[in-house]
Design a protein around this motif. Structure first.
Motif, PDB file in Angstrom:
ATOM      1  N   ALA A  76      -5.668   3.881   4.719  1.00 33.92           N
ATOM      2  CA  ALA A  76      -4.269   3.453   4.750  1.00 33.92           C
ATOM      3  C   ALA A  76      -3.976   2.658   6.013  1.00 33.92           C
ATOM      4  O   ALA A  76      -3.300   1.628   5.984  1.00 33.92           O
ATOM      5  CB  ALA A  76      -3.352   4.660   4.656  1.00 33.92           C
ATOM      6  N   ARG A  79      -5.477  -0.820   5.894  1.00 38.18           N
ATOM      7  CA  ARG A  79      -4.731  -1.722   5.036  1.00 38.18           C
ATOM      8  C   ARG A  79      -3.443  -2.171   5.729  1.00 38.18           C
ATOM      9  O   ARG A  79      -3.084  -3.352   5.685  1.00 38.18           O
ATOM     10  CB  ARG A  79      -4.401  -1.049   3.712  1.00 38.18           C
ATOM     11  CG  ARG A  79      -3.892  -2.051   2.703  1.00 38.18           C
ATOM     12  CD  ARG A  79      -3.141  -1.364   1.621  1.00 38.18           C
ATOM     13  NE  ARG A  79      -3.793  -1.570   0.327  1.00 38.18           N
ATOM     14  CZ  ARG A  79      -3.236  -1.204  -0.813  1.00 38.18           C
ATOM     15  NH1 ARG A  79      -2.077  -0.604  -0.817  1.00 38.18           N
ATOM     16  NH2 ARG A  79      -3.848  -1.423  -1.932  1.00 38.18           N
ATOM     17  N   ARG A 101     -13.768   1.944  -1.275  1.00 40.93           N
ATOM     18  CA  ARG A 101     -12.402   1.459  -1.458  1.00 40.93           C
ATOM     19  C   ARG A 101     -12.095   0.299  -0.517  1.00 40.93           C
ATOM     20  O   ARG A 101     -11.531  -0.712  -0.905  1.00 40.93           O
ATOM     21  CB  ARG A 101     -11.404   2.591  -1.185  1.00 40.93           C
ATOM     22  CG  ARG A 101     -11.078   3.323  -2.452  1.00 40.93           C
ATOM     23  CD  ARG A 101     -10.208   4.534  -2.220  1.00 40.93           C
ATOM     24  NE  ARG A 101     -10.371   5.372  -3.385  1.00 40.93           N
ATOM     25  CZ  ARG A 101      -9.411   5.597  -4.285  1.00 40.93           C
ATOM     26  NH1 ARG A 101      -8.226   5.102  -4.111  1.00 40.93           N
ATOM     27  NH2 ARG A 101      -9.642   6.335  -5.344  1.00 40.93           N
ATOM     28  N   ASP A 365      -8.408   8.291  -9.755  1.00 41.30           N
ATOM     29  CA  ASP A 365      -6.944   8.244  -9.904  1.00 41.30           C
ATOM     30  C   ASP A 365      -6.495   9.038 -11.119  1.00 41.30           C
ATOM     31  O   ASP A 365      -5.568   9.833 -11.052  1.00 41.30           O
ATOM     32  CB  ASP A 365      -6.479   6.793 -10.037  1.00 41.30           C
ATOM     33  CG  ASP A 365      -6.838   5.983  -8.809  1.00 41.30           C
ATOM     34  OD1 ASP A 365      -6.643   6.489  -7.695  1.00 41.30           O
ATOM     35  OD2 ASP A 365      -7.340   4.857  -8.968  1.00 41.30           O
TER      36      ASP A 365
ATOM     37  N   TYR B 383       0.023  11.429  -0.439  1.00 44.08           N
ATOM     38  CA  TYR B 383      -1.285  11.280  -1.064  1.00 44.08           C
ATOM     39  C   TYR B 383      -1.518   9.837  -1.530  1.00 44.08           C
ATOM     40  O   TYR B 383      -2.569   9.256  -1.296  1.00 44.08           O
ATOM     41  CB  TYR B 383      -1.413  12.248  -2.250  1.00 44.08           C
ATOM     42  CG  TYR B 383      -2.636  11.987  -3.102  1.00 44.08           C
ATOM     43  CD1 TYR B 383      -3.867  12.504  -2.731  1.00 44.08           C
ATOM     44  CD2 TYR B 383      -2.554  11.201  -4.232  1.00 44.08           C
ATOM     45  CE1 TYR B 383      -4.994  12.234  -3.482  1.00 44.08           C
ATOM     46  CE2 TYR B 383      -3.679  10.923  -4.997  1.00 44.08           C
ATOM     47  CZ  TYR B 383      -4.894  11.449  -4.617  1.00 44.08           C
ATOM     48  OH  TYR B 383      -6.006  11.168  -5.370  1.00 44.08           O
ATOM     49  N   ILE B 385      -0.067   7.192  -0.453  1.00 42.41           N
ATOM     50  CA  ILE B 385      -0.121   6.258   0.681  1.00 42.41           C
ATOM     51  C   ILE B 385      -1.501   6.299   1.326  1.00 42.41           C
ATOM     52  O   ILE B 385      -2.118   5.272   1.579  1.00 42.41           O
ATOM     53  CB  ILE B 385       0.935   6.622   1.747  1.00 42.41           C
ATOM     54  CG1 ILE B 385       2.342   6.351   1.220  1.00 42.41           C
ATOM     55  CG2 ILE B 385       0.683   5.851   3.052  1.00 42.41           C
ATOM     56  CD1 ILE B 385       2.821   4.950   1.339  1.00 42.41           C
ATOM     57  N   SER B 386      -2.020   7.509   1.588  1.00 45.33           N
ATOM     58  CA  SER B 386      -3.195   7.562   2.446  1.00 45.33           C
ATOM     59  C   SER B 386      -4.492   7.818   1.704  1.00 45.33           C
ATOM     60  O   SER B 386      -5.547   7.482   2.213  1.00 45.33           O
ATOM     61  CB  SER B 386      -3.005   8.613   3.540  1.00 45.33           C
ATOM     62  OG  SER B 386      -2.800   9.857   2.965  1.00 45.33           O
ATOM     63  N   ILE B 387      -4.484   8.389   0.529  1.00 40.72           N
ATOM     64  CA  ILE B 387      -5.745   8.671  -0.153  1.00 40.72           C
ATOM     65  C   ILE B 387      -5.987   7.698  -1.313  1.00 40.72           C
ATOM     66  O   ILE B 387      -6.980   6.989  -1.338  1.00 40.72           O
ATOM     67  CB  ILE B 387      -5.809  10.115  -0.692  1.00 40.72           C
ATOM     68  CG1 ILE B 387      -5.433  11.114   0.392  1.00 40.72           C
ATOM     69  CG2 ILE B 387      -7.189  10.411  -1.260  1.00 40.72           C
ATOM     70  CD1 ILE B 387      -6.482  11.435   1.399  1.00 40.72           C
ATOM     71  N   SER B 388      -5.072   7.661  -2.272  1.00 45.47           N
ATOM     72  CA  SER B 388      -5.356   6.838  -3.450  1.00 45.47           C
ATOM     73  C   SER B 388      -5.029   5.373  -3.196  1.00 45.47           C
ATOM     74  O   SER B 388      -5.422   4.516  -3.975  1.00 45.47           O
ATOM     75  CB  SER B 388      -4.578   7.347  -4.658  1.00 45.47           C
ATOM     76  OG  SER B 388      -3.247   6.877  -4.615  1.00 45.47           O
ATOM     77  N   LEU B 389      -4.291   5.070  -2.132  1.00 43.76           N
ATOM     78  CA  LEU B 389      -3.893   3.701  -1.783  1.00 43.76           C
ATOM     79  C   LEU B 389      -3.014   3.055  -2.849  1.00 43.76           C
ATOM     80  O   LEU B 389      -2.866   1.857  -2.874  1.00 43.76           O
ATOM     81  CB  LEU B 389      -5.112   2.806  -1.556  1.00 43.76           C
ATOM     82  CG  LEU B 389      -5.723   2.798  -0.167  1.00 43.76           C
ATOM     83  CD1 LEU B 389      -6.560   1.556   0.015  1.00 43.76           C
ATOM     84  CD2 LEU B 389      -4.682   2.855   0.920  1.00 43.76           C
ATOM     85  N   TRP B 391       0.036   2.186  -3.297  1.00 48.71           N
ATOM     86  CA  TRP B 391       1.293   2.075  -2.560  1.00 48.71           C
ATOM     87  C   TRP B 391       2.453   1.736  -3.486  1.00 48.71           C
ATOM     88  O   TRP B 391       3.596   2.062  -3.204  1.00 48.71           O
ATOM     89  CB  TRP B 391       1.160   1.035  -1.436  1.00 48.71           C
ATOM     90  CG  TRP B 391       0.326   1.527  -0.309  1.00 48.71           C
ATOM     91  CD1 TRP B 391      -0.404   2.679  -0.293  1.00 48.71           C
ATOM     92  CD2 TRP B 391       0.125   0.919   0.969  1.00 48.71           C
ATOM     93  NE1 TRP B 391      -1.054   2.816   0.910  1.00 48.71           N
ATOM     94  CE2 TRP B 391      -0.750   1.739   1.700  1.00 48.71           C
ATOM     95  CE3 TRP B 391       0.589  -0.257   1.557  1.00 48.71           C
ATOM     96  CZ2 TRP B 391      -1.155   1.438   3.000  1.00 48.71           C
ATOM     97  CZ3 TRP B 391       0.185  -0.563   2.846  1.00 48.71           C
ATOM     98  CH2 TRP B 391      -0.682   0.270   3.562  1.00 48.71           C
TER      99      TRP B 391
END
Lengths: 377, 424
Positions: A76, A79, A101, A365, B383, B385-389, B391
């Motif tokens: 995060a 990015r 990722r 996901d 989660y 925001i920081s893990i799955s991205l 946004w």
């Protein structure tokens, strides 16, 4: 760049082992004099400072190293920094899955030819062969192999002298009653559930790719659901085990090592079906030339055979180079023989599980949404 | 006729320099307003930059979907005529367009980024596009691209792949917002997700319910303390004040961790209860890693935010009112309930809003002590925001949360009146 590497190699040849003498220095042309290294903090970052950064700084006294402990949020933050156009990090320690990722997002640089960047093994084997399959993509330089595995308390009265010997004992509340600690994510847990439900190891991901397979894994986990404490930070399980809150729990093998060896807790390892994973370095994309030169110079040094083996003096994670493995032995620092505590030690690695990066990149996901929904049911 | 006499003729008053008084006054006021604006300018700029712009950015991100038309510009256009509800795959022109787009994308290395984006909607898109970025370079322009794509990966022949691309081909999408309320885009319009994947509505409701419970408990515990603080002599009340403020000066994580030590099954409270004999060793209470843990820890952490506004309001209530009530024949309870309490309501309102809003956005404490039944919607936002991205989804969830809070604010204003809130 070539001359610098040659020089680096000579310097190493002249200075065996980790004993670097302060008066011997190396040069790095057109290199920035500060470098920000991002890692996980704690004992792990400490092992990197001791094995890589201090010896490197001894060779390059002009260098200032800034340590950052943000690896847990590295994706995060990378990015956000890339979007803001101001990347302040130079080299980032991440999990392999996070590296994938970041590579997909174009946040980290790709190496066109890894052998031009990393040192060969002492016998001349190129780095690409020395690291072998662990080079999972073009952005990631693996450093250590760790595993997510189980630890159990050795003094549980209810077990009547029996001790768990397979991962399926985690699902057996009859023989081994008591609370369990599992990580609050589908990865590992789903695989262990299917394995213990009778799915052959090589078919786990095929089964997990279907709705019925997911259902089957949840059904298996339902059997212990009300006895599970879900953890998110690696330090939680050793703490829960030490307090007697849980009798068996999964975490990273290095955390259990320090609970057992350094803190003498009544805990033992259950290595069966330990899940191997990788941690390593990535370099942010589009660094200015001088900073990039510095990082490449550092990386060449820090990922050579001896340095990787040195790290195992301080923490029980296996070096990612096959040529480093024979160099891991008795740790002067910790006063124990490290080999039996390595996840890659043959005695520990009789039945292991390999995390499938490609599969999880596709399904993470979706399965995570299902897993969270299942948790709240 | 001169201007001045004309103005006089219309009956307006002139200032000393001959300009109409209205104009002159307005000028003076404008200067004053300008000065006032200059004074608040730094704060205004700060609020715009640090508060309004991030919120606007968040609202924008929750619908933004530029990456698909940006990465596949010609494919998106070619797909416009394709009927997503039908059973037929899009024709050769679409595959040819996809080939051309992917060649450009692979050159710029944006195809994997698109893969991560579409993988949020359809599992497998990530690896499909990663492989396609490599595969398109080897394709021959002389053979039909459709066959070559399907040959490379059979998923290109799966109609669901194309439906996903078509559904998310716009530069803006309602997909994230639908996802945030457990719905999904389909070719037949928005639909509820299957029951096994619904989670967000339940989490929103739980966040509201737990936040209300926490607000209620902080009020229950905070009111008597604030009352004591207001009526006790200064020396004693100062001591209590220090005790109230002490948690403020202690790290949040330390306080949360100590609740773990106290509440866990082998913890201090359970040990004590077993020792006293209130519960048996086998039936230790589960007070942490569930909603109870969240309520207890957060009530403690947020208590000062209730006590301080209450105290500052109570401090302004003259004690003589209570004495007057009593001298007119009210008993203790009536004097409190009919005279004292109504005057403390603005403090109750302020404290309750403060605690409620703070707890709605909390996530560290629920993450650490909430287990599975005590986590909030903010934990999922963190989660994503920081893990799955993801946004976009995080922004959509945050947007929903913002809407819910504004709606509650509106209801509160209607029922209680926001003028009835006072911080002192």
């Amino acid at each position: 760049m070539k001359t610098r590497h040659l020089f680096g190699a000579t310097a190493l040849a002249l200075l065996p082992a980790a004993a670097m003498m302060a008066q011997d220095t190396a040069t790095c042309e057109n290199c920035a004099n500060t470098m920000t290294v991002v890692s996980w903090g704690g004992a792990y970052q400490n092992s990197q400072v001791k094995a890589y950064i201090e010896p490197y700084k001894a060779l390059h006294p002009e260098l200032t190293v800034v340590m950052d402990e943000s690896s847990a949020e590295s994706v995060a933050k990378m990015r956000a920094m890339a979007e803001a156009g101001n990347v302040t990090w130079d080299v980032v320690d991440t999990l392999a899955s996070d590296a994938i990722r970041m590579c997909d997002e174009g946040l980290v640089m790709e190496f066109d030819d890894i052998d031009a960047v990393l040192a060969p093994a002492p016998d001349g084997t190129p780095a690409s062969e020395d690291f072998g399959d662990l080079l999972i993509n073009d952005c990631f330089v693996p450093q250590i192999v760790y595993s997510t595995t189980f630890g159990y308390r050795t003094d549980v009265a209810d077990w009547g002298g029996k001790v768990p010997s397979t991962v399926c004992d985690v699902f057996d509340l009859e023989t081994f009653p008591g609370k369990r600690a599992l990580q609050k994510r589908p990865i590992d847990n789903m695989e262990w559930a299917l394995y213990c439900d009778g799915v052959a190891k090589e078919e786990i991901y095929d089964v997990l790719g279907t709705d019925e397979g997911v259902e089957r894994a949840f059904n298996k986990l339902n059997g212990i659901k009300d006895q599970v404490v879900w953890w998110t930070a690696g330090a939680e399980t050793p703490q829960l085990l030490a307090d007697g809150e849980v009798v068996i729990g999964s975490t990273f093998n290095g955390r259990l090592f320090s609970a057992i060896v350094e803190q003498n807790q009544p805990i033992a390892m259950l290595w069966d079906m330990q899940d191997f994973d990788l941690d390593g370095w990535t370099i942010p994309a589009d660094l200015p030339e001088d900073r990039l030169n510095r990082v490449l110079d550092f990386l060449y040094f820090a990922t050579d055979t001896q340095r990787l083996a040195d790290q195992a003096q301080y923490i029980s994670y296996g070096p990612a180079r096959s040529s480093s493995a024979p160099l891991v032995g008795f740790s002067e620092v910790l006063g124990v023989d490290m080999a039996p505590h390595m996840p890659t030690d043959p005695a520990n690695a009789t039945n292991t599980h390999l995390y499938d990066y490609g599969w999880w990149a596709d399904h993470r996901d979706d399965l995570d949404a299902k897993f969270q929904a299942w948790l709240t049911q | 006729m001169t201007q001045a006499t004309a103005d006089q003729a219309k009956g307006s008053v002139l200032a000393a320099d001959g300009t109409p008084l209205k104009v002159s006054l307005r000028r003076a006021l404008r200067a004053q307003k300008l000065r006032a604006l200059m004074l608040i300018a730094p704060l205004l700029a700060f609020i715009v930059i640090a508060f309004l712009m991030p919120i606007a950015d968040m609202l924008f991100r929750s619908v933004e979907n530029q990456i698909v038309p940006d990465t596949l510009p010609t494919t998106v256009v070619a797909l416009e005529d394709w009927d997503a509800k039908g059973d037929a795959l899009p024709g050769e022109p679409v595959f040819a367009a996809l080939h051309d787009d992917l060649v450009v994308a692979a050159e710029a290395k944006t195809h994997t980024r698109l893969g991560s984006r579409l993988n949020y909607e359809d599992s497998g898109m990530s690896s499909l596009l990663r492989a396609a970025g490599r595969g398109v370079r080897r394709m021959s322009p002389d053979e039909p691209y459709e066959a070559q794509f399907i040959d490379m990966d059979k998923d290109w022949g799966d109609i669901e792949t194309w439906r996903t691309i078509k559904l998310y081909s716009g530069a803006y999408t309602d997909g994230y917002l639908l996802n945030a309320i457990d719905m999904q885009k389909t070719v037949d319009g928005p639909e509820l997700k299957p029951a096994s994947q619904r989670i967000y509505v339940m989490l929103f409701l739980r966040t509201m319910l737990l936040s209300l419970t926490i607000t209620f408990f902080t009020l229950l515990l905070g009111y008597p303390i604030a009352y004591l603080l207001a009526i006790l002599p200064l020396r004693t009340s100062n001591l209590i004040m220090i005790l109230v403020l002490l948690p403020f000066w202690t790290s949040l994580l330390v306080r949360t961790a100590s609740w773990k030590v106290l509440l866990q099954q082998q913890g201090v409270i359970n040990d004590l209860l077993v020792w006293v004999g209130l519960i048996s060793d086998a039936n230790r209470l589960v007070m942490i890693n569930n909603a109870t843990g969240t309520i207890i820890a957060m009530t403690h952490i947020l208590l000062p935010f209730m006590i301080l506004p209450l105290y500052s309001v109570m401090k302004t209530i003259p004690p003589s009112y209570l004495r007057a009530a009593k001298s007119l024949g009210a008993n203790d309870w009536t004097a409190f309930w009919r005279v004292y309490f109504p005057q403390s309501v603005p403090g109750v309102g302020a404290g309750a809003i403060l605690v409620f809003i703070l707890s709605i956005g909390y996530y560290i404490t629920p993450e650490l002590v909430g287990g599975t039944s005590g986590i909030f919607i903010s934990n999922r936002i963190a989660y994503h925001i920081s893990i799955s991205l993801n946004w976009g989804l995080a922004a959509a969830l945050a947007t929903m949360l913002l809407i819910v809070v504004l709606a509650l604010y509106w209801v509160y204003d209607r029922m209680v009146g926001i003028d009835n809130v006072k911080l002192g």
